[in-house]
Design a protein around this motif. Structure first.
Motif, mmCIF file in Angstrom:
data_model
loop_
_atom_site.group_PDB
_atom_site.id
_atom_site.type_symbol
_atom_site.label_atom_id
_atom_site.label_comp_id
_atom_site.label_asym_id
_atom_site.label_seq_id
_atom_site.Cartn_x
_atom_site.Cartn_y
_atom_site.Cartn_z
ATOM 1 N N ILE A 187 14.974 -1.986 1.657
ATOM 2 C CA ILE A 187 13.955 -3.004 1.419
ATOM 3 C C ILE A 187 14.546 -4.089 0.528
ATOM 4 O O ILE A 187 15.416 -3.834 -0.301
ATOM 5 C CB ILE A 187 12.689 -2.412 0.777
ATOM 6 C CG1 ILE A 187 13.010 -1.686 -0.528
ATOM 7 C CG2 ILE A 187 11.972 -1.514 1.772
ATOM 8 C CD1 ILE A 187 11.776 -1.267 -1.318
ATOM 9 N N GLU A 194 9.807 -12.679 2.695
ATOM 10 C CA GLU A 194 8.366 -12.926 2.826
ATOM 11 C C GLU A 194 8.068 -14.422 2.790
ATOM 12 O O GLU A 194 7.263 -14.933 3.575
ATOM 13 C CB GLU A 194 7.617 -12.203 1.710
ATOM 14 C CG GLU A 194 6.107 -12.293 1.833
ATOM 15 C CD GLU A 194 5.413 -11.466 0.766
ATOM 16 O OE1 GLU A 194 4.689 -10.522 1.109
ATOM 17 O OE2 GLU A 194 5.598 -11.778 -0.436
ATOM 18 N N VAL A 369 15.001 -5.471 4.696
ATOM 19 C CA VAL A 369 13.700 -5.500 5.361
ATOM 20 C C VAL A 369 12.680 -6.059 4.378
ATOM 21 O O VAL A 369 12.719 -5.761 3.180
ATOM 22 C CB VAL A 369 13.282 -4.090 5.837
ATOM 23 C CG1 VAL A 369 11.951 -4.148 6.581
ATOM 24 C CG2 VAL A 369 14.362 -3.498 6.737
ATOM 25 N N ARG A 370 11.777 -6.843 4.874
ATOM 26 C CA ARG A 370 10.793 -7.558 4.039
ATOM 27 C C ARG A 370 9.966 -6.619 3.155
ATOM 28 O O ARG A 370 9.519 -5.566 3.590
ATOM 29 C CB ARG A 370 9.875 -8.363 4.959
ATOM 30 C CG ARG A 370 8.755 -9.101 4.275
ATOM 31 C CD ARG A 370 8.118 -10.115 5.216
ATOM 32 N NE ARG A 370 7.805 -9.579 6.534
ATOM 33 C CZ ARG A 370 7.435 -10.324 7.577
ATOM 34 N NH1 ARG A 370 7.350 -11.638 7.455
ATOM 35 N NH2 ARG A 370 7.180 -9.767 8.743
ATOM 36 N N SER A 371 9.783 -7.023 1.903
ATOM 37 C CA SER A 371 8.945 -6.299 0.947
ATOM 38 C C SER A 371 7.668 -7.090 0.691
ATOM 39 O O SER A 371 7.723 -8.294 0.418
ATOM 40 C CB SER A 371 9.673 -6.108 -0.387
ATOM 41 O OG SER A 371 10.812 -5.304 -0.261
ATOM 42 N N GLN A 372 6.530 -6.421 0.766
ATOM 43 C CA GLN A 372 5.258 -7.099 0.517
ATOM 44 C C GLN A 372 5.163 -7.522 -0.947
ATOM 45 O O GLN A 372 5.293 -6.703 -1.854
ATOM 46 C CB GLN A 372 4.088 -6.178 0.866
ATOM 47 C CG GLN A 372 2.718 -6.835 0.671
ATOM 48 C CD GLN A 372 1.591 -5.953 1.178
ATOM 49 O OE1 GLN A 372 1.488 -5.676 2.372
ATOM 50 N NE2 GLN A 372 0.746 -5.488 0.266
ATOM 51 N N SER A 376 8.757 -3.786 -6.073
ATOM 52 C CA SER A 376 9.535 -2.559 -5.915
ATOM 53 C C SER A 376 9.587 -1.842 -7.253
ATOM 54 O O SER A 376 9.177 -2.374 -8.280
ATOM 55 C CB SER A 376 10.946 -2.878 -5.429
ATOM 56 O OG SER A 376 11.682 -1.690 -5.175
ATOM 57 N N GLU A 381 4.812 -0.718 -4.063
ATOM 58 C CA GLU A 381 5.903 -1.065 -3.157
ATOM 59 C C GLU A 381 5.473 -0.787 -1.710
ATOM 60 O O GLU A 381 5.014 0.299 -1.394
ATOM 61 C CB GLU A 381 7.109 -0.218 -3.534
ATOM 62 C CG GLU A 381 8.329 -0.370 -2.668
ATOM 63 C CD GLU A 381 9.418 0.583 -3.176
ATOM 64 O OE1 GLU A 381 10.092 0.243 -4.156
ATOM 65 O OE2 GLU A 381 9.550 1.692 -2.610
ATOM 66 N N THR A 383 6.297 -1.851 2.655
ATOM 67 C CA THR A 383 6.857 -2.541 3.815
ATOM 68 C C THR A 383 6.072 -2.075 5.028
ATOM 69 O O THR A 383 5.838 -0.875 5.190
ATOM 70 C CB THR A 383 8.358 -2.230 3.979
ATOM 71 O OG1 THR A 383 9.077 -2.795 2.883
ATOM 72 C CG2 THR A 383 8.902 -2.807 5.270
ATOM 73 N N SER A 384 5.639 -2.995 5.852
ATOM 74 C CA SER A 384 4.762 -2.646 6.960
ATOM 75 C C SER A 384 5.477 -1.807 8.014
ATOM 76 O O SER A 384 6.708 -1.842 8.134
ATOM 77 C CB SER A 384 4.211 -3.916 7.620
ATOM 78 O OG SER A 384 5.238 -4.580 8.347
ATOM 79 N N ASP A 387 7.526 -3.990 10.327
ATOM 80 C CA ASP A 387 8.793 -4.435 9.751
ATOM 81 C C ASP A 387 9.807 -3.294 9.691
ATOM 82 O O ASP A 387 11.011 -3.499 9.885
ATOM 83 C CB ASP A 387 8.574 -5.016 8.356
ATOM 84 C CG ASP A 387 7.973 -6.412 8.395
ATOM 85 O OD1 ASP A 387 7.789 -6.951 9.506
ATOM 86 O OD2 ASP A 387 7.682 -6.970 7.321
#
Length: 405
Positions: A187, A194, A369-372, A376, A381, A383-384, A387
């Motif tokens: 992540i 984002e 990979v994208r982190s919402q 973190s 924390e 990630t969908s 994703d």
């Protein structure tokens, strides 16, 4: 492509081991909780048809055989966490690598190179204040001195290893040779992807972490009876150093500096502190800037304690040089992302990763990979699932391409 439902289920299952009351995760190295998590991942590796073993320090390794005359491709990450961390940091990389190999086998896609998936021991350093134990060992750089670091209860890495059945005299046996490259999915732990509204990105390099521990000693005296102009208060000195550290780091575009721990003694409401300890984590992708920022912080700290009659010592806990990712691997990841019809974004990693230990051994590459919300090291924390799937498919395509090159 990958089985995203299976991957998502494994992420949720693994997060239950060490789960905290607010749905965070706490898993420290060489603990029973961590052992349970490793056994769960071992089961996933076996389901994926991998040959599974633990090495001499406790790294968990799953192997997919290939041609004997070709070097091994190494995939992986870690499954230990910070205190009350999230469920995706590290674990996503290990579980995605397993899923990629399982999906390839289910689709009867044969790789030429042998591939190893490794769950590295203690990447975070949360228990002993000293991280990347597993990757250090794989690189052949773990030393006996490293095993003398102790946790908050006075238990050393050496003793923790012995308790869990590992032989500290055999740490060099964990070194891996004949490795073609190392590839890790992780992540982002930031907001760049984002902000750009893209699910995955190509990592250009990893910022080098420098950990310093400052110990300041003054005089513990009565808070009411000691005039302000007669005090040797190490906490005030520490506060000035901490404040200036923030200002100094802001001078540089990518530099960061963080005070993560702070303690004082004797800790009475009516007592001037006698001693203070705090840590500073300094990072930058440019080694010259990293060194310059360290010098500026040290110089300022020396000036403050000299003016205030405070004794100071500084110990370097860890210093890892910044690492650039292989241009060939970056280009291959870019091709894979483009093939999946997503925009290609390249970005540096401010966080440290196990791959840093391999800079002098073999090429490394990373997929973010994208982190919402960029959150973190926190129960929030996230990630969908979509994703995660895109990240896994990027890794599968990248691995397949690298296997042919």
């Amino acid at each position: 492509m990958v089985n995203s439902d299976r991957l998502w289920t494994r992420i949720q299952e693994l997060s239950l081991i060490g789960q905290t009351s607010d749905n965070g995760v706490t898993r420290f190295a060489y603990t029973d909780i961590e052992k349970e998590a490793y056994e769960k991942v071992k089961h996933y590796m076996q389901e994926a048809g991998l040959q599974v073993t633990y090495d001499s320090i406790g790294n968990l390794i799953g192997t997919l055989p290939g041609a004997d005359n070709l070097p091994t491709i190494l995939l992986g990450s870690h499954i230990d966490t910070v205190p009350n961390g999230g469920k995706f940091d590290g674990s996503l990389g290990v579980l995605t690598a397993i899923e990629v190999l399982q999906s390839l086998q289910e689709q009867n896609i044969k790789l030429n190179h042998p591939v190893k998936v490794i769950a590295f021991k203690d990447e975070e350093g949360s228990r002993f204040g000293f991280g990347m134990i597993g990757s250090l060992a794989v690189a052949g750089n773990l030393k006996a001195d490293h095993l003398q670091w102790k946790d908050a209860n006075g238990i050393s890495v050496h003793d923790a290893m012995v308790k869990h059945g590992y032989d500290p005299n055999k740490i060099q046996e964990a070194k891996m040779d004949n490795i073609k490259l190392y590839l890790e999915l992780h992540i982002e732990q930031g907001k760049v992807l984002e902000k750009e509204n893209v699910p995955v990105g190509v990592v250009t390099g990893i910022a080098g972490p420098l950990w310093l521990k400052f110990s300041l000693k003054g005089e513990a005296e009565h808070a009411g009876a000691t005039p302000m102009n007669q005090r040797k208060d190490p906490l005030v000195a520490a506060s000035l150093i901490i404040s200036e550290t923030e200002k100094l780091a802001k001078k540089y575009e990518h530099a960061v500096a963080t005070v993560g721990t702070l303690s004082l003694t004797p800790g009475g409401v009516n007592v001037i502190p006698g001693s203070v300890e705090f840590t500073i984590d300094i990072r930058d992708i440019n080694e010259e800037i990293l060194d310059q920022l360290e010098k500026e912080i040290r110089d300022y700290a020396s000036k403050v304690v000299e003016e205030r009659g405070i004794h100071m010592s500084i110990v370097e806990l860890q210093k890892i040089a910044p690492v650039l990712c292989s241009s060939t691997i970056q280009e291959t990841i870019q091709e894979s992302i483009a093939e999946l019809r997503f925009p290609v974004i390249s970005l540096p990693s401010g966080a440290g990763h196990d791959g840093m230990q391999f800079k002098d051994s073999f090429p490394i590459g990373m997929i973010f990979v994208r982190s919402q919300d960029g959150i973190s090291h926190n129960p929030k924390e996230f990630t969908s699932k979509e994703d995660v799937k895109i990240g896994a498919e990027t890794m599968l395509l990248t691995l397949s391409k690298l296997d042919q090159r």
